[in-house]
Design an enzyme around this catalytic site. Structure first.
Site, mmCIF file in Angstrom:
data_model
loop_
_atom_site.group_PDB
_atom_site.id
_atom_site.type_symbol
_atom_site.label_atom_id
_atom_site.label_comp_id
_atom_site.label_asym_id
_atom_site.label_seq_id
_atom_site.Cartn_x
_atom_site.Cartn_y
_atom_site.Cartn_z
ATOM 1 C CG HIS A 175 -2.499 -6.954 -4.352
ATOM 2 N ND1 HIS A 175 -2.601 -7.339 -3.026
ATOM 3 C CD2 HIS A 175 -3.068 -7.949 -5.073
ATOM 4 C CE1 HIS A 175 -3.202 -8.517 -2.961
ATOM 5 N NE2 HIS A 175 -3.485 -8.918 -4.184
ATOM 6 C CG ASP A 213 -4.173 -6.806 1.755
ATOM 7 O OD1 ASP A 213 -4.322 -7.212 0.589
ATOM 8 O OD2 ASP A 213 -4.092 -7.564 2.750
ATOM 9 C CB ILE A 214 -7.158 -7.541 6.223
ATOM 10 C CG1 ILE A 214 -7.667 -7.522 7.640
ATOM 11 C CG2 ILE A 214 -6.807 -8.942 5.767
ATOM 12 C CD1 ILE A 214 -9.026 -8.183 7.812
ATOM 13 C CG ASN A 232 -2.014 -12.282 -7.261
ATOM 14 O OD1 ASN A 232 -0.967 -12.107 -7.876
ATOM 15 N ND2 ASN A 232 -2.105 -12.091 -5.948
ATOM 16 C CG HIS A 287 -8.026 -7.936 -5.665
ATOM 17 N ND1 HIS A 287 -8.762 -9.097 -5.851
ATOM 18 C CD2 HIS A 287 -6.831 -8.338 -5.158
ATOM 19 C CE1 HIS A 287 -8.055 -10.131 -5.466
ATOM 20 N NE2 HIS A 287 -6.864 -9.709 -5.049
ATOM 21 N N GLY A 328 -2.250 -17.239 -7.960
ATOM 22 C CA GLY A 328 -2.268 -16.968 -6.526
ATOM 23 C C GLY A 328 -3.475 -16.161 -6.061
ATOM 24 C CD GLN A 329 -8.625 -13.855 -8.666
ATOM 25 O OE1 GLN A 329 -8.448 -14.464 -9.731
ATOM 26 N NE2 GLN A 329 -9.540 -12.913 -8.525
HETATM 27 P P1 AMP Z 1 -5.330 -12.152 -3.752
HETATM 28 O O1 AMP Z 1 -4.477 -13.236 -3.145
HETATM 29 O O2 AMP Z 1 -4.641 -11.421 -4.875
HETATM 30 O O3 AMP Z 1 -6.697 -12.647 -4.126
HETATM 31 O O4 AMP Z 1 -5.468 -11.041 -2.635
HETATM 32 C C1 AMP Z 1 -6.491 -11.018 -1.697
HETATM 33 C C2 AMP Z 1 -6.088 -10.016 -0.658
HETATM 34 O O5 AMP Z 1 -7.236 -9.667 0.086
HETATM 35 C C3 AMP Z 1 -5.034 -10.507 0.325
HETATM 36 O O6 AMP Z 1 -3.880 -9.673 0.264
HETATM 37 C C4 AMP Z 1 -5.748 -10.403 1.689
HETATM 38 O O7 AMP Z 1 -4.875 -9.981 2.723
HETATM 39 C C5 AMP Z 1 -6.823 -9.372 1.396
HETATM 40 N N1 AMP Z 1 -8.020 -9.433 2.222
HETATM 41 C C6 AMP Z 1 -8.750 -10.538 2.523
HETATM 42 N N2 AMP Z 1 -9.816 -10.178 3.268
HETATM 43 C C7 AMP Z 1 -9.734 -8.847 3.456
HETATM 44 C C8 AMP Z 1 -10.559 -7.895 4.138
HETATM 45 N N3 AMP Z 1 -11.676 -8.256 4.796
HETATM 46 N N4 AMP Z 1 -10.180 -6.596 4.130
HETATM 47 C C9 AMP Z 1 -9.063 -6.223 3.483
HETATM 48 N N5 AMP Z 1 -8.268 -7.064 2.799
HETATM 49 C C10 AMP Z 1 -8.595 -8.368 2.789
#
Ligand code: AMP
Ligand code: ZN
Length: 111
Positions: free
Chosen positions: A101, A30-31, A86, A99, A92-93
């Site tokens: 986490h 995760d970024i 999520n 995906h 909170g998605q």
């Molecule tokens: P969600 O809120 O469950 O949809 O989670 C989306 C997740 O994607 C968040 O934790 C972000 O930090 C992560 N995210 C967004 N863009 C990237 C990316 N380019 N590379 C890795 N993680 C990312």
């Protein structure tokens, strides 16, 4: 889905720190990590979220679930890990490609 960030990562069109991949899924860091190990495990197939699952996805989802603990162990998470999914804006998605986490490596607060 041509405009989906995680489809682009799955296809290799956008760079990510990939730690595992197979025919079903890809796992990358995760970024914005919320734990020492914070991965996102996604199916290659574009599925928006759990609401979007179909009966035909059952075998795929089963294989991915079985893969999660293998990825966790590869990351050294022998004491356990947390998975969070999520679903929808109410959950909170933010990225609408299913995906999991996968978090661990520190003391996680109880939910
Ligand atoms: P969600 O809120 O469950 O949809 O989670 C989306 C997740 O994607 C968040 O934790 C972000 O930090 C992560 N995210 C967004 N863009 C990237 C990316 N380019 N590379 C890795 N993680 C990312
Ligand atoms: Zn997608």
């Amino acid at each position: 889905m041509s405009d989906c960030l995680f489809c682009k990562i799955s296809a290799g069109d956008i760079a990510a720190d990939i730690v595992y991949q197979d025919d079903d899924c890809v796992a990358f860091r995760d970024i914005s990590p919320k734990a020492p190990v914070h991965l996102l495990v996604i199916p290659h197939k574009h599925i928006e979220n759990l609401y979007d699952l179909r009966e035909e996805d059952a075998a795929l989802m089963s294989r991915i679930l079985l893969t999660l603990p293998k990825i966790a162990r590869q990351q050294g998470l022998d004491q356990g890990f947390r998975t969070v999914t999520n679903t929808g804006t109410g959950g909170g998605q933010e990225v609408f490609h299913l995906h999991f986490h996968l978090l661990g490596g520190g003391s996680l607060h109880p939910i």
